[in-house]
Design an enzyme around this catalytic site. Structure first.
Site, PDB file in Angstrom:
ATOM      1  N   LYS A  65       1.028  -0.858   0.075  1.00  0.00           N
ATOM      2  CA  LYS A  65      -0.095  -0.041   0.207  1.00  0.00           C
ATOM      3  C   LYS A  65       1.021   1.575  -0.060  1.00  0.00           C
ATOM      4  O   LYS A  65       1.467   1.388   0.793  1.00  0.00           O
ATOM      5  CB  LYS A  65      -0.622  -0.033   1.116  1.00  0.00           C
ATOM      6  CG  LYS A  65      -1.470   1.032   1.460  1.00  0.00           C
ATOM      7  CD  LYS A  65      -2.656   1.775   2.347  1.00  0.00           C
ATOM      8  CE  LYS A  65      -1.464   2.480   3.257  1.00  0.00           C
ATOM      9  NZ  LYS A  65      -1.051   4.355   2.022  1.00  0.00           N
ATOM     10  N   GLU A 106      10.009   1.368  10.339  1.00  0.00           N
ATOM     11  CA  GLU A 106      10.958   1.465  10.305  1.00  0.00           C
ATOM     12  C   GLU A 106      10.438   3.498  10.584  1.00  0.00           C
ATOM     13  O   GLU A 106       9.418   3.876   9.518  1.00  0.00           O
ATOM     14  CB  GLU A 106      11.770   2.201   8.273  1.00  0.00           C
ATOM     15  CG  GLU A 106      12.407   0.786   7.996  1.00  0.00           C
ATOM     16  CD  GLU A 106      14.001   0.648   9.223  1.00  0.00           C
ATOM     17  OE1 GLU A 106      14.268   2.098   9.265  1.00  0.00           O
ATOM     18  OE2 GLU A 106      14.621  -0.377   8.474  1.00  0.00           O
ATOM     19  N   GLU A 132      10.060  15.905  14.944  1.00  0.00           N
ATOM     20  CA  GLU A 132      10.616  16.340  13.498  1.00  0.00           C
ATOM     21  C   GLU A 132      10.341  17.283  12.509  1.00  0.00           C
ATOM     22  O   GLU A 132       8.665  17.276  12.531  1.00  0.00           O
ATOM     23  CB  GLU A 132       9.854  14.664  12.371  1.00  0.00           C
ATOM     24  CG  GLU A 132      11.092  13.749  12.639  1.00  0.00           C
ATOM     25  CD  GLU A 132      10.182  12.716  11.953  1.00  0.00           C
ATOM     26  OE1 GLU A 132       9.268  11.534  12.321  1.00  0.00           O
ATOM     27  OE2 GLU A 132      10.525  12.361  11.089  1.00  0.00           O
TER      28      GLU A 132
END
Ligand code: NAD
Length: 488
Positions: free
Chosen positions: A185, A261, A392
């Protein structure tokens, strides 16, 4: 600006259906969703919007293909990957342009991503024929223990938009090498590159059903459905840590094997004994590559107080010269951010940094008008209170924090729940070795701002993830260890 005729011709060659069992088909609901050019806001194509039932059909196809793919000789699987690598290199310009159009990255960087992403195909074509076993005598001397490896089985991959090709090849290549089949996906912002890559795999001779592609605008419904299917044997996810945690929870009831990840908050340390030319070059790469939208992006630039003024000045001068524009055009350094939300988030973090005491060296604002552009920005004297220290940024904003002792620098660097990558600039070899031991990250660049390589084990510790992609380690994520006792 609309697409150029050449760009339109390329987009027309990309399928717009679901890739299931070797065919391209519409969604069972008939629904589609639009893909935008982030530099113009214009719709470039719409693709079929897979329902959860469509995804189950894709898993049916992967399950049906699993036994024969696992039984295919390793040399043959290797050859297929190698053909895919050769084809990708032959079509480098097409893939680079496609990524640049749908995601916004500068075309030169997109070419770099094709090289990097392609290397996983070549590396794992070589690893496919090197899966090793083990043969040992048991300590009692009464038998032999044989250790072998078998493919995990059908896998489900969820990939992000920031590296549309490399994040797919980094998972698909080792899975195919190990003998696993795949349902993938892609991110809803950038499905075209994955679809085009699946077309290339078919051209390389990959049998129908081995890789199936199911873009969807409802990833939550799809993942919940597939993760509860007992035929699925592995989930590999690349994306943000919050979504990774939800997926881990959803995978727990079936004790599904997972690789994660996840996000990063990379510290970039510049010591007083650093080669400043190298450090400036390194930070420009580690921060502004991919318009700052990389999990490996330097997020906190931690600079010794004795060199901080000069470092900030030199970085600021370079950043002020960067060219901004649509990434598909040659010579652009800073393309559009992926969507409007990314611009708003970047603006929020810059405002917060300035409100908590940071000084703007250059840039600092979104660019008015069409497309999702933000000025490349350098902030100095970032406060430990600023949100940029914890979140982030995922945008072209560099923030400098000053330190006075090595211990303080290490403390700041490790003060995060993330642990993906760190960068250290020092000419002192002993200090460099100390940093390898003391920084809590899965990867480190010592006097370099770029660590990614298909031959290296990419991955994080702490909340940056579980497992490794690439290197000798990468294929192990798709193999189960089997031990057999042969008594005398
Ligand atoms: P994201 O987590 O929002 O999305 C990633 C993928 O997850 C997309 O395909 C998305 O559709 C899907 N997704 C979102 N919600 C979902 C749900 N409820 N169920 C199932 N799937 C869902 O992240 P993003 O914004 O696309 O990507 C940026 C993030 O990815 C950053 O945090 C970055 O650090 C991380 N990233 C990590 C690596 C790495 O190797 N560690 C590499 C690239 C990006």
């Amino acid at each position: 600006m609309a697409l150029t005729p050449h760009e339109q011709e390329l987009i027309d060659r990309v399928q717009d259906g679901l890739g299931i069992a070797g065919t391209w088909e519409p969604a069972s609901s008939g629904e589609r969703f639009d893909i935008l050019d982030p530099a113009t806001g214009e719709i470039i194509k719409s693709v079929a919007d897979a329902t959860a039932e469509d995804a189950v059909r894709a898993l049916d196809a992967a399950v049906a293909a699993q036994d024969s793919w696992a039984a295919t000789a390793a040399r043959e699987r290797s050859n297929t990957l190698r053909r895919a690598f050769d084809l990708l290199m032959a079509h480098k310009e097409d893939f680079a342009l496609l990524m640049s159009i749908e995601m916004g990255k500068p075309i030169a960087e997109a070419r770099g991503e094709v090289n990097y992403g392609g290397e996983f195909l070549r590396w794992f074509s070589e690893e496919a024929v090197r899966v090793r076993g083990d043969y040992r005598e048991n300590p009692e001397g009464s038998g032999t223990m044989v250790v072998s490896h078998i493919p995990v089985g059908p896998c489900y991959f969820i990939t992000p938009w920031n590296f549309p090709l490399a994040m797919a090849t980094r998972k698909i290549a080792p899975a195919l090498a190990a003998g696993c089949t795949v349902v993938i996906k892609p991110a809803e912002l950038t499905p075209l590159t994955t679809i085009f890559f699946a077309q290339l795999l078919a051209e390389a001779g990959l049998p129908a059903g081995v890789v199936n592609v199911v873009p969807t605008s409802n990833p939550s419904a799809q993942s919940q459905r597939l993760l509860s299917d007992p035929r699925l044997r592995k989930l590999s996810f690349t994306g943000s840590t919050p979504v990774g945690k939800m997926l881990l929870a959803a995978a727990a009831p079936s004790v599904l094997r997972t690789s994660m990840e996840l996000g990063g908050n990379a510290p970039f340390l510049v010591f007083e004994d650093a080669d400043l030319d190298r450090a400036v070059e390194g930070v420009l790469l580690a921060k502004f590559r991919n318009i700052g939208q990389a999990c490996t992006a330097a997020n906190r630039i931690i600079v010794h107080e004795s060199v901080a003024d000069e470092f900030a000045r030199r970085v600021g001068e370079k950043v002020a010269e960067m060219t901004i524009g649509r990434g598909a055009e040659e010579g652009i350094d800073i393309g559009a951010l992926v969507d409007e939300r990314a611009v708003a988030k970047t603006a929020r973090l810059v405002k917060d940094a300035v409100d908590t005491g940071a000084v703007v060296v250059t840039g600092g604002a979104a660019i008015e008008g069409r497309g999702n552009f933000f000025q490349p920005t350098v902030l100095d004297k970032l406060s430990s209170q600023s949100a940029m220290m914890r979140e982030e940024i995922f945008g072209p904003v560099l923030g400098i924090i000053r330190f006075s002792t090595e211990g303080e620098a290490v403390k700041i660097a490790n003060d995060t729940e993330y642990g993906l990558v760190s960068y250290v600039f020092t000419e002192n070899i002993h200090r460099g070795h100390r940093m390898i031991e003391e920084l809590e990250t899965g990867m480190m660049g010592l006097n370099t701002g770029l660590v990614s390589n298909a031959a290296a084990p990419f991955g994080g510790i702490k909340q940056s993830g579980i497992g490794r992609e690439g290197g000798f380690e990468g294929i192990n994520e798709f193999l189960s260890t089997k031990y057999t006792l042969l008594p005398r």
